[in-house]
Design a protein around this motif. Structure first.
Motif, PDB file in Angstrom:
ATOM      1  N   VAL A  75      -4.583   6.798 -27.330  1.00  0.00           N
ATOM      2  CA  VAL A  75      -4.079   7.280 -26.042  1.00  0.00           C
ATOM      3  C   VAL A  75      -5.191   7.629 -25.063  1.00  0.00           C
ATOM      4  O   VAL A  75      -5.004   7.494 -23.855  1.00  0.00           O
ATOM      5  CB  VAL A  75      -3.116   8.482 -26.195  1.00  0.00           C
ATOM      6  CG1 VAL A  75      -1.831   8.055 -26.851  1.00  0.00           C
ATOM      7  CG2 VAL A  75      -3.762   9.627 -26.938  1.00  0.00           C
ATOM      8  N   LEU A  76      -6.334   8.053 -25.544  1.00  0.00           N
ATOM      9  CA  LEU A  76      -7.409   8.421 -24.623  1.00  0.00           C
ATOM     10  C   LEU A  76      -8.067   7.203 -23.981  1.00  0.00           C
ATOM     11  O   LEU A  76      -8.801   7.328 -23.012  1.00  0.00           O
ATOM     12  CB  LEU A  76      -8.445   9.298 -25.324  1.00  0.00           C
ATOM     13  CG  LEU A  76      -7.915  10.659 -25.809  1.00  0.00           C
ATOM     14  CD1 LEU A  76      -9.034  11.448 -26.467  1.00  0.00           C
ATOM     15  CD2 LEU A  76      -7.276  11.454 -24.677  1.00  0.00           C
ATOM     16  N   GLU A  77      -7.788   6.007 -24.494  1.00  0.00           N
ATOM     17  CA  GLU A  77      -8.278   4.769 -23.886  1.00  0.00           C
ATOM     18  C   GLU A  77      -7.312   4.244 -22.824  1.00  0.00           C
ATOM     19  O   GLU A  77      -7.620   3.286 -22.129  1.00  0.00           O
ATOM     20  CB  GLU A  77      -8.474   3.690 -24.960  1.00  0.00           C
ATOM     21  CG  GLU A  77      -9.579   3.991 -25.930  1.00  0.00           C
ATOM     22  CD  GLU A  77      -9.706   2.912 -26.995  1.00  0.00           C
ATOM     23  OE1 GLU A  77      -9.037   1.858 -26.892  1.00  0.00           O
ATOM     24  OE2 GLU A  77     -10.477   3.127 -27.943  1.00  0.00           O
ATOM     25  N   GLN A  78      -6.139   4.859 -22.718  1.00  0.00           N
ATOM     26  CA  GLN A  78      -5.121   4.418 -21.774  1.00  0.00           C
ATOM     27  C   GLN A  78      -5.136   5.312 -20.539  1.00  0.00           C
ATOM     28  O   GLN A  78      -5.417   6.495 -20.631  1.00  0.00           O
ATOM     29  CB  GLN A  78      -3.739   4.458 -22.437  1.00  0.00           C
ATOM     30  CG  GLN A  78      -3.679   3.574 -23.672  1.00  0.00           C
ATOM     31  CD  GLN A  78      -2.361   3.691 -24.400  1.00  0.00           C
ATOM     32  OE1 GLN A  78      -1.302   3.509 -23.820  1.00  0.00           O
ATOM     33  NE2 GLN A  78      -2.437   4.008 -25.688  1.00  0.00           N
ATOM     34  N   LYS A  79      -4.844   4.743 -19.413  1.00  0.00           N
ATOM     35  CA  LYS A  79      -4.828   5.486 -18.158  1.00  0.00           C
ATOM     36  C   LYS A  79      -3.392   5.664 -17.687  1.00  0.00           C
ATOM     37  O   LYS A  79      -2.585   4.739 -17.761  1.00  0.00           O
ATOM     38  CB  LYS A  79      -5.625   4.752 -17.075  1.00  0.00           C
ATOM     39  CG  LYS A  79      -7.067   4.501 -17.448  1.00  0.00           C
ATOM     40  CD  LYS A  79      -7.818   5.790 -17.611  1.00  0.00           C
ATOM     41  CE  LYS A  79      -9.256   5.507 -18.011  1.00  0.00           C
ATOM     42  NZ  LYS A  79      -9.910   6.571 -18.673  1.00  0.00           N
ATOM     43  N   MET A  80      -3.097   6.847 -17.211  1.00  0.00           N
ATOM     44  CA  MET A  80      -1.756   7.159 -16.730  1.00  0.00           C
ATOM     45  C   MET A  80      -1.804   7.489 -15.247  1.00  0.00           C
ATOM     46  O   MET A  80      -2.657   8.242 -14.794  1.00  0.00           O
ATOM     47  CB  MET A  80      -1.189   8.348 -17.506  1.00  0.00           C
ATOM     48  CG  MET A  80       0.207   8.724 -17.111  1.00  0.00           C
ATOM     49  SD  MET A  80       0.767  10.128 -18.104  1.00  0.00           S
ATOM     50  CE  MET A  80       2.351  10.415 -17.360  1.00  0.00           C
ATOM     51  N   VAL A  81      -0.880   6.918 -14.517  1.00  0.00           N
ATOM     52  CA  VAL A  81      -0.723   7.191 -13.095  1.00  0.00           C
ATOM     53  C   VAL A  81       0.527   8.059 -12.942  1.00  0.00           C
ATOM     54  O   VAL A  81       1.504   7.874 -13.682  1.00  0.00           O
ATOM     55  CB  VAL A  81      -0.578   5.868 -12.305  1.00  0.00           C
ATOM     56  CG1 VAL A  81      -0.318   6.126 -10.835  1.00  0.00           C
ATOM     57  CG2 VAL A  81      -1.822   5.012 -12.493  1.00  0.00           C
ATOM     58  N   GLY A 133      -7.070  15.100 -23.313  1.00  0.00           N
ATOM     59  CA  GLY A 133      -6.255  14.299 -22.404  1.00  0.00           C
ATOM     60  C   GLY A 133      -6.269  14.848 -20.985  1.00  0.00           C
ATOM     61  O   GLY A 133      -6.594  16.008 -20.749  1.00  0.00           O
ATOM     62  N   GLY A 134      -5.901  14.004 -20.065  1.00  0.00           N
ATOM     63  CA  GLY A 134      -5.835  14.405 -18.672  1.00  0.00           C
ATOM     64  C   GLY A 134      -4.638  15.298 -18.393  1.00  0.00           C
ATOM     65  O   GLY A 134      -3.736  15.458 -19.220  1.00  0.00           O
ATOM     66  N   TYR A 135      -4.631  15.849 -17.217  1.00  0.00           N
ATOM     67  CA  TYR A 135      -3.585  16.789 -16.805  1.00  0.00           C
ATOM     68  C   TYR A 135      -2.191  16.170 -16.912  1.00  0.00           C
ATOM     69  O   TYR A 135      -1.256  16.809 -17.403  1.00  0.00           O
ATOM     70  CB  TYR A 135      -3.842  17.265 -15.372  1.00  0.00           C
ATOM     71  CG  TYR A 135      -2.719  18.089 -14.824  1.00  0.00           C
ATOM     72  CD1 TYR A 135      -2.571  19.416 -15.205  1.00  0.00           C
ATOM     73  CD2 TYR A 135      -1.797  17.544 -13.944  1.00  0.00           C
ATOM     74  CE1 TYR A 135      -1.522  20.181 -14.718  1.00  0.00           C
ATOM     75  CE2 TYR A 135      -0.749  18.295 -13.447  1.00  0.00           C
ATOM     76  CZ  TYR A 135      -0.610  19.619 -13.838  1.00  0.00           C
ATOM     77  OH  TYR A 135       0.432  20.366 -13.357  1.00  0.00           O
ATOM     78  N   LEU A 136      -2.020  14.936 -16.468  1.00  0.00           N
ATOM     79  CA  LEU A 136      -0.696  14.313 -16.474  1.00  0.00           C
ATOM     80  C   LEU A 136      -0.147  14.177 -17.895  1.00  0.00           C
ATOM     81  O   LEU A 136       1.023  14.468 -18.143  1.00  0.00           O
ATOM     82  CB  LEU A 136      -0.734  12.938 -15.800  1.00  0.00           C
ATOM     83  CG  LEU A 136      -0.984  12.933 -14.298  1.00  0.00           C
ATOM     84  CD1 LEU A 136      -1.138  11.499 -13.796  1.00  0.00           C
ATOM     85  CD2 LEU A 136       0.146  13.632 -13.556  1.00  0.00           C
TER      86      LEU A 136
END
Length: 97
Positions: free
Chosen positions: A23-29, A73-76
């Motif tokens: 999951v840390l290799e994936q980007k979420m918008v 992970g990012g905020y989203l």
């Protein structure tokens, strides 16, 4: 390519899929979907049901993804997990018919 052993994969439109790659290799918008099983995994009442119907290996992947998101992970992504943990399950036996 590694086969993805998720019964929902062919119909899924989630941008974040822990079965696809880490999951840390994936980007979420903002506004994109996160794996429904990963979100369900956040609900303590769903874990036994998920393990029974999807198997221990898939739940290990969900546990590892959860730990990675919470730590780095990012905020989203972190927000999606937090929201999911505070709501009721969306799984029903209809998902398995």
């Amino acid at each position: 390519m590694i086969p993805i052993n998720c019964p929902r994969y062919q119909k899924c439109s989630a941008a974040i899929c822990p079965m696809w790659r880490p999951v840390l290799e994936q980007k979420m918008v903002k506004g994109e979907r996160v794996c429904g099983l990963l979100l369900e995994y956040q609900k303590n009442d769903s874990r036994a049901f998920l393990t029974t119907h999807y198997g221990a290996h898939m739940m290990q992947v969900m546990a590892q993804a959860t730990d990675q998101i919470k730590a780095h992970g990012g905020y989203l992504l972190r927000s999606a997990l937090t929201r999911a943990a505070s709501t009721g399950t969306r799984l029903t036996l209809m998902d398995f018919g």
